[in-house]
Design a protein around this motif. Structure first.
Motif, PDB file in Angstrom:
ATOM      1  N   LEU A  67       0.859  -1.187   0.000  1.00 34.21           N
ATOM      2  CA  LEU A  67       0.000   0.000   0.000  1.00 34.21           C
ATOM      3  C   LEU A  67       0.891   1.232   0.000  1.00 34.21           C
ATOM      4  O   LEU A  67       1.730   1.399   0.893  1.00 34.21           O
ATOM      5  CB  LEU A  67      -0.906   0.009   1.230  1.00 34.21           C
ATOM      6  CG  LEU A  67      -1.724   1.279   1.473  1.00 34.21           C
ATOM      7  CD1 LEU A  67      -2.818   1.409   0.421  1.00 34.21           C
ATOM      8  CD2 LEU A  67      -2.339   1.272   2.868  1.00 34.21           C
ATOM      9  N   LEU A  68       0.707   2.111  -0.992  1.00 35.81           N
ATOM     10  CA  LEU A  68       1.504   3.333  -1.086  1.00 35.81           C
ATOM     11  C   LEU A  68       0.774   4.475  -0.395  1.00 35.81           C
ATOM     12  O   LEU A  68      -0.293   4.899  -0.841  1.00 35.81           O
ATOM     13  CB  LEU A  68       1.761   3.694  -2.554  1.00 35.81           C
ATOM     14  CG  LEU A  68       2.516   5.005  -2.779  1.00 35.81           C
ATOM     15  CD1 LEU A  68       3.946   4.900  -2.270  1.00 35.81           C
ATOM     16  CD2 LEU A  68       2.508   5.398  -4.254  1.00 35.81           C
ATOM     17  N   ALA A  69       1.367   4.976   0.693  1.00 37.07           N
ATOM     18  CA  ALA A  69       0.804   6.117   1.422  1.00 37.07           C
ATOM     19  C   ALA A  69       1.837   7.230   1.554  1.00 37.07           C
ATOM     20  O   ALA A  69       1.710   8.097   2.403  1.00 37.07           O
ATOM     21  CB  ALA A  69       0.314   5.676   2.800  1.00 37.07           C
ATOM     22  N   LEU A  70       2.868   7.175   0.685  1.00 31.97           N
ATOM     23  CA  LEU A  70       3.955   8.157   0.704  1.00 31.97           C
ATOM     24  C   LEU A  70       4.085   8.797  -0.676  1.00 31.97           C
ATOM     25  O   LEU A  70       3.685   8.194  -1.683  1.00 31.97           O
ATOM     26  CB  LEU A  70       5.276   7.478   1.069  1.00 31.97           C
ATOM     27  CG  LEU A  70       5.367   6.827   2.443  1.00 31.97           C
ATOM     28  CD1 LEU A  70       6.637   5.979   2.530  1.00 31.97           C
ATOM     29  CD2 LEU A  70       5.356   7.876   3.538  1.00 31.97           C
ATOM     30  N   PRO A  71       4.659   9.995  -0.754  1.00 33.80           N
ATOM     31  CA  PRO A  71       4.882  10.602  -2.073  1.00 33.80           C
ATOM     32  C   PRO A  71       5.779   9.700  -2.928  1.00 33.80           C
ATOM     33  O   PRO A  71       6.852   9.289  -2.477  1.00 33.80           O
ATOM     34  CB  PRO A  71       5.589  11.924  -1.742  1.00 33.80           C
ATOM     35  CG  PRO A  71       5.208  12.219  -0.330  1.00 33.80           C
ATOM     36  CD  PRO A  71       5.089  10.886   0.342  1.00 33.80           C
ATOM     37  N   PRO A  72       5.384   9.364  -4.147  1.00 36.37           N
ATOM     38  CA  PRO A  72       6.154   8.408  -4.946  1.00 36.37           C
ATOM     39  C   PRO A  72       7.421   8.963  -5.575  1.00 36.37           C
ATOM     40  O   PRO A  72       8.184   8.208  -6.166  1.00 36.37           O
ATOM     41  CB  PRO A  72       5.155   7.990  -6.036  1.00 36.37           C
ATOM     42  CG  PRO A  72       4.249   9.169  -6.172  1.00 36.37           C
ATOM     43  CD  PRO A  72       4.120   9.748  -4.794  1.00 36.37           C
ATOM     44  N   HIS A  73       7.675  10.280  -5.440  1.00 38.17           N
ATOM     45  CA  HIS A  73       8.915  10.817  -6.007  1.00 38.17           C
ATOM     46  C   HIS A  73      10.072  10.766  -5.010  1.00 38.17           C
ATOM     47  O   HIS A  73      11.193  11.127  -5.352  1.00 38.17           O
ATOM     48  CB  HIS A  73       8.717  12.254  -6.499  1.00 38.17           C
ATOM     49  CG  HIS A  73       8.224  13.210  -5.462  1.00 38.17           C
ATOM     50  ND1 HIS A  73       6.885  13.327  -5.155  1.00 38.17           N
ATOM     51  CD2 HIS A  73       8.867  14.074  -4.646  1.00 38.17           C
ATOM     52  CE1 HIS A  73       6.734  14.239  -4.208  1.00 38.17           C
ATOM     53  NE2 HIS A  73       7.919  14.707  -3.880  1.00 38.17           N
ATOM     54  N   HIS A  74       9.804  10.322  -3.781  1.00 35.89           N
ATOM     55  CA  HIS A  74      10.878  10.063  -2.821  1.00 35.89           C
ATOM     56  C   HIS A  74      11.178   8.569  -2.814  1.00 35.89           C
ATOM     57  O   HIS A  74      10.334   7.740  -3.155  1.00 35.89           O
ATOM     58  CB  HIS A  74      10.477  10.519  -1.420  1.00 35.89           C
ATOM     59  CG  HIS A  74      10.370  12.011  -1.286  1.00 35.89           C
ATOM     60  ND1 HIS A  74      11.440  12.854  -1.491  1.00 35.89           N
ATOM     61  CD2 HIS A  74       9.315  12.810  -0.987  1.00 35.89           C
ATOM     62  CE1 HIS A  74      11.055  14.101  -1.317  1.00 35.89           C
ATOM     63  NE2 HIS A  74       9.779  14.109  -1.016  1.00 35.89           N
ATOM     64  N   ILE A  75      12.372   8.204  -2.383  1.00 37.51           N
ATOM     65  CA  ILE A  75      12.815   6.818  -2.496  1.00 37.51           C
ATOM     66  C   ILE A  75      11.910   5.857  -1.729  1.00 37.51           C
ATOM     67  O   ILE A  75      11.642   4.755  -2.209  1.00 37.51           O
ATOM     68  CB  ILE A  75      14.289   6.665  -2.040  1.00 37.51           C
ATOM     69  CG1 ILE A  75      14.828   5.276  -2.394  1.00 37.51           C
ATOM     70  CG2 ILE A  75      14.443   6.963  -0.561  1.00 37.51           C
ATOM     71  CD1 ILE A  75      14.907   4.999  -3.874  1.00 37.51           C
TER      72      ILE A  75
END
Length: 352
Positions: A67-75
């Motif tokens: 589950l992606l809950a972070l900005p995707p342009h950071h590692i």
């Protein structure tokens, strides 16, 4: 690139040479989380990214959906997507462009697939989740929650454990494909050494192994990458007899006050032991007499009242008087850079 921020996208594109020739081995240039000076871009290859994903799977118990809950342009956010795709699962995505709402975890986790279900959060997101009983119940159902981007305070860690959330504290950076040390233990293939340790065993953390970037884009002679396959961090750490790493602070954030050195993270850890404090940042401000004076900026815990007197008293119980903050500022939130780090430069500008 941060699609919602065209100004930052233009700045990164110009500084990191987007569209210009690059070594054929490089498949990713990802910006570090710093906000001052020229942006640095860590250069990664399929080999470094694969090594990181495989090591994470091995530590957590196998591949799964994320589950992606972070900005995707950071590692950290990018790695969530890559790990999920590598395992054959489409990542479930929460839109955090307008901020993080813990209620979104409920539907997001319910939509996940895979033999295992994982996600990754920064400490501020975990705090918000624990203040929401429904979101906490949903997060309890995943197999692991990686927590990184900034240090996880001991009280927050205990709150999560008491709530039944399977957290894993991570340490790493853009230069190491994100987290490469989990709960103080190096992942498969990763090696930790301390450069120039002092008599207390505290030294600069140096990381090496297959997850380390080739170097920085357009900065071929940067001292952090003097030895191929090795990254010299700005963090100060200690290794115990079992090889478990504890981060003490950062070499470039030490405060010089009255001729003595104070490590901000040591003071922060003491202040965060007070349950009335949810978040804390300690920094040095210019002082005519001392050179720098120690100040603390704190965010009150949900439903709590935090006072200057209490913060100073808690610090004085465990620290030398030199490290006790001379001023305490209570704010609604701390400025952040990257996915979760406190923007000390912004705080310093505001307070000065």
């Amino acid at each position: 690139m941060p699609a919602a921020d065209p100004t930052e996208t233009d700045r990164l594109a110009a500084a990191l040479g987007a569209g210009e020739p690059i070594d054929d081995a490089v498949s990713l240039v990802v910006a570090t989380s710093g906000t001052t000076g020229i942006p640095k871009g860590a250069m990664h290859t399929p080999a470094t990214l694969s090594a990181s994903a495989a090591a994470t799977e091995s530590f957590l118990g196998g591949p799964g959906g994320w589950l992606l809950a972070l900005p995707p342009h950071h590692i950290a956010g990018l790695q969530v997507m890559l790990r999920s795709l590598r395992a054959g699962h489409t990542p479930v995505i929460i839109d955090v462009a307008g901020g993080f709402d813990p209620a979104d975890l409920i539907a997001g986790i319910d939509a996940m697939s895979g033999p295992h279900r994982y996600t990754s959060l920064v400490p501020t997101q975990l705090i918000k989740t624990l203040d929401d009983p429904s979101a906490t119940a949903a997060l309890r159902e995943v197999d692991a929650v990686l927590v990184g981007g900034a240090a996880t305070p001991a009280l927050l860690q205990q709150r999560a454990i008491d709530a039944g959330i399977p957290i894993v504290r991570t340490y790493g950076m853009s230069e190491t494909c994100g987290g490469c040390v989990y709960d103080g233990v190096a992942l498969d293939g990763v090696r930790i050494r301390l450069a120039d340790p002092n008599p207390d065993g505290i030294g600069r953390v140096v990381l090496s192994g297959p997850v380390v970037a080739l170097g920085y884009r357009n900065l071929p002679d940067h001292p952090a990458f003097t030895t191929p396959g090795e990254y010299r961090t700005d963090d100060l750490g200690r290794l115990d007899d079992a090889g478990v790493l504890s981060i003490v602070g950062r070499a470039d954030e030490a405060i010089s006050t009255g001729g003595l050195t104070v490590v901000p993270q040591v003071v922060e850890a003491v202040i965060l032991s007070d349950p009335t404090v949810a978040e804390c940042a300690v920094l040095g401000l210019p002082d005519e007499r001392l050179g720098e004076r120690v100040v603390a900026v704190v965010v009150a815990a949900s439903g709590a009242v935090v006072t200057t007197e209490r913060v100073r008293a808690v610090a004085a119980e465990q620290l030398d008087r030199t490290a006790v903050p001379r001023e305490v500022f209570v704010v609604d939130e701390l400025p952040r850079r990257g996915p979760g780090k406190v923007d000390r430069a912004a705080l310093r500008r505001t307070l000065s």
